[in-house]
Design a protein around this motif. Structure first.
Motif, PDB file in Angstrom:
ATOM      1  N   GLY A  43      -9.843  24.309  15.447  1.00  0.00           N
ATOM      2  CA  GLY A  43      -8.500  24.693  14.866  1.00  0.00           C
ATOM      3  C   GLY A  43      -7.209  24.330  15.738  1.00  0.00           C
ATOM      4  O   GLY A  43      -6.369  23.860  15.281  1.00  0.00           O
ATOM      5  N   MET A  44      -7.525  24.865  17.077  1.00  0.00           N
ATOM      6  CA  MET A  44      -6.288  24.324  17.957  1.00  0.00           C
ATOM      7  C   MET A  44      -6.032  23.140  18.090  1.00  0.00           C
ATOM      8  O   MET A  44      -4.974  22.542  17.920  1.00  0.00           O
ATOM      9  N   MET A  45      -7.308  22.310  18.272  1.00  0.00           N
ATOM     10  CA  MET A  45      -7.004  21.067  18.433  1.00  0.00           C
ATOM     11  C   MET A  45      -6.433  20.091  17.457  1.00  0.00           C
ATOM     12  O   MET A  45      -5.969  19.086  17.390  1.00  0.00           O
ATOM     13  N   THR A  46      -6.765  20.607  16.311  1.00  0.00           N
ATOM     14  CA  THR A  46      -6.320  19.886  15.022  1.00  0.00           C
ATOM     15  C   THR A  46      -4.760  19.959  14.921  1.00  0.00           C
ATOM     16  O   THR A  46      -4.011  19.128  14.451  1.00  0.00           O
ATOM     17  N   SER A  47      -4.181  21.302  15.109  1.00  0.00           N
ATOM     18  CA  SER A  47      -2.833  21.395  15.085  1.00  0.00           C
ATOM     19  C   SER A  47      -2.256  20.477  16.351  1.00  0.00           C
ATOM     20  O   SER A  47      -1.241  20.050  15.995  1.00  0.00           O
ATOM     21  N   VAL A  48      -2.817  20.635  17.338  1.00  0.00           N
ATOM     22  CA  VAL A  48      -2.302  19.774  18.506  1.00  0.00           C
ATOM     23  C   VAL A  48      -2.394  18.194  18.162  1.00  0.00           C
ATOM     24  O   VAL A  48      -1.182  17.953  18.700  1.00  0.00           O
ATOM     25  N   ILE A  49      -3.158  17.651  17.678  1.00  0.00           N
ATOM     26  CA  ILE A  49      -3.105  16.352  17.203  1.00  0.00           C
ATOM     27  C   ILE A  49      -2.250  16.047  16.252  1.00  0.00           C
ATOM     28  O   ILE A  49      -1.574  15.120  16.402  1.00  0.00           O
ATOM     29  N   LEU A  90       0.390  21.270  33.087  1.00  0.00           N
ATOM     30  CA  LEU A  90      -0.874  22.206  33.095  1.00  0.00           C
ATOM     31  C   LEU A  90      -0.472  23.689  32.596  1.00  0.00           C
ATOM     32  O   LEU A  90      -1.384  24.447  31.872  1.00  0.00           O
ATOM     33  N   GLY A  91       0.720  24.108  33.227  1.00  0.00           N
ATOM     34  CA  GLY A  91       1.155  25.519  33.120  1.00  0.00           C
ATOM     35  C   GLY A  91       1.423  25.645  31.550  1.00  0.00           C
ATOM     36  O   GLY A  91       1.006  26.759  30.949  1.00  0.00           O
ATOM     37  N   ILE A  92       1.972  24.977  30.829  1.00  0.00           N
ATOM     38  CA  ILE A  92       2.573  25.075  29.497  1.00  0.00           C
ATOM     39  C   ILE A  92       1.244  24.833  28.521  1.00  0.00           C
ATOM     40  O   ILE A  92       0.771  25.888  27.679  1.00  0.00           O
ATOM     41  N   ALA A  93       0.264  24.089  29.040  1.00  0.00           N
ATOM     42  CA  ALA A  93      -1.041  24.148  28.355  1.00  0.00           C
ATOM     43  C   ALA A  93      -1.988  25.231  28.481  1.00  0.00           C
ATOM     44  O   ALA A  93      -2.627  25.668  27.505  1.00  0.00           O
ATOM     45  N   ALA A  94      -1.830  25.730  29.604  1.00  0.00           N
ATOM     46  CA  ALA A  94      -2.831  27.052  30.046  1.00  0.00           C
ATOM     47  C   ALA A  94      -1.993  28.340  29.257  1.00  0.00           C
ATOM     48  O   ALA A  94      -2.869  29.217  28.941  1.00  0.00           O
ATOM     49  N   LYS A 118      -2.526  12.846  27.841  1.00  0.00           N
ATOM     50  CA  LYS A 118      -2.394  14.059  28.839  1.00  0.00           C
ATOM     51  C   LYS A 118      -2.315  15.327  27.922  1.00  0.00           C
ATOM     52  O   LYS A 118      -3.152  16.459  28.411  1.00  0.00           O
ATOM     53  N   ILE A 119      -1.718  15.374  27.143  1.00  0.00           N
ATOM     54  CA  ILE A 119      -1.544  16.472  25.988  1.00  0.00           C
ATOM     55  C   ILE A 119      -2.805  17.126  25.613  1.00  0.00           C
ATOM     56  O   ILE A 119      -3.099  18.149  25.431  1.00  0.00           O
ATOM     57  N   PHE A 120      -3.602  15.880  24.982  1.00  0.00           N
ATOM     58  CA  PHE A 120      -4.907  16.162  24.486  1.00  0.00           C
ATOM     59  C   PHE A 120      -5.858  16.863  25.406  1.00  0.00           C
ATOM     60  O   PHE A 120      -6.722  17.665  25.279  1.00  0.00           O
ATOM     61  N   GLY A 125      -8.727  21.203  27.579  1.00  0.00           N
ATOM     62  CA  GLY A 125      -9.566  22.110  28.568  1.00  0.00           C
ATOM     63  C   GLY A 125      -9.101  23.590  28.459  1.00  0.00           C
ATOM     64  O   GLY A 125      -9.830  24.500  28.647  1.00  0.00           O
ATOM     65  N   SER A 126      -7.531  23.911  28.122  1.00  0.00           N
ATOM     66  CA  SER A 126      -7.220  25.211  28.019  1.00  0.00           C
ATOM     67  C   SER A 126      -8.054  25.763  26.751  1.00  0.00           C
ATOM     68  O   SER A 126      -8.028  27.009  26.917  1.00  0.00           O
ATOM     69  N   ALA A 127      -7.927  25.176  25.729  1.00  0.00           N
ATOM     70  CA  ALA A 127      -8.604  26.053  24.477  1.00  0.00           C
ATOM     71  C   ALA A 127     -10.284  26.162  24.840  1.00  0.00           C
ATOM     72  O   ALA A 127     -10.578  27.226  24.358  1.00  0.00           O
ATOM     73  N   LEU A 128     -10.656  25.248  25.522  1.00  0.00           N
ATOM     74  CA  LEU A 128     -12.200  25.612  25.775  1.00  0.00           C
ATOM     75  C   LEU A 128     -12.440  26.687  26.744  1.00  0.00           C
ATOM     76  O   LEU A 128     -12.934  27.588  26.339  1.00  0.00           O
ATOM     77  N   PHE A 129     -11.491  26.909  27.758  1.00  0.00           N
ATOM     78  CA  PHE A 129     -11.517  27.868  28.776  1.00  0.00           C
ATOM     79  C   PHE A 129     -11.307  29.250  28.147  1.00  0.00           C
ATOM     80  O   PHE A 129     -12.057  30.013  28.120  1.00  0.00           O
ATOM     81  N   TRP A 130     -10.159  29.183  27.347  1.00  0.00           N
ATOM     82  CA  TRP A 130      -9.701  30.453  26.560  1.00  0.00           C
ATOM     83  C   TRP A 130     -10.574  30.826  25.745  1.00  0.00           C
ATOM     84  O   TRP A 130     -10.692  32.176  25.329  1.00  0.00           O
ATOM     85  N   ALA A 131     -10.874  30.151  24.929  1.00  0.00           N
ATOM     86  CA  ALA A 131     -11.835  30.422  23.753  1.00  0.00           C
ATOM     87  C   ALA A 131     -13.349  31.060  24.435  1.00  0.00           C
ATOM     88  O   ALA A 131     -13.844  32.044  23.657  1.00  0.00           O
TER      89      ALA A 131
END
Length: 152
Positions: A43-49, A90-94, A118-120, A125-131
């Protein structure tokens, strides 16, 4: 099977806008940790893309709004610039899954002209970690015997 697909799609669409919806709604629906992580990250990566590829349109809209008004910094934009200067991409993504929404974090990164690849990578990475962290935490909390007693 139809009810499972409807649950999955409902949680998926909620994750397009709010990251925390995946772990919370996934646990409420009885999903396993793998299913929670899959629906949340997808879900997150669909909106990011989608937002990354629409970034040029967002930048032109932002520039149009800024040039029509006087160029002033609001407290919100100052905070974003301060985070950007301190932590970078990295901070914004985290912080995107926790504080920002997937759409908000992607707009910030696109506005600062970060490369799409780089955004993707950073957002994935952030999505996997936090999920994993949130999904496991909620799954663990629901398996505590005291909470199990309350839920029955």
């Amino acid at each position: 099977m139809i009810t499972y697909i409807l649950k999955f799609l409902t949680i998926f669409f909620a994750c397009l806008f709010k990251f925390i919806a995946g772990p919370v709604l996934g646990a409420a629906a009885g999903f396993s940790l793998l299913e929670i992580v899959t629906v949340t990250v997808s879900g997150m990566m669909t909106s990011v893309i989608a937002i990354t590829y629409l970034g040029d349109w967002f930048k032109s809209l932002w520039d149009l709004r800024i040039t029509q008004k006087r160029k002033k910094f609001t407290p919100r934009t100052r905070r974003i610039v301060k985070i950007w200067k301190k932590f970078g991409t990295l901070g914004i993504a985290a912080l995107t899954p926790i504080i920002l929404t997937p759409i908000g974090g992607t707009i910030v990164l696109t506005t600062f002209n970060v490369k799409k690849r780089k955004i993707f990578v950073y957002m994935l990475g952030s999505a996997l970690f936090w999920a994993l962290i949130m999904g496991y935490s909620i799954h663990w909390l629901l398996n505590i015997p005291f909470f199990d007693f309350l839920l029955r």
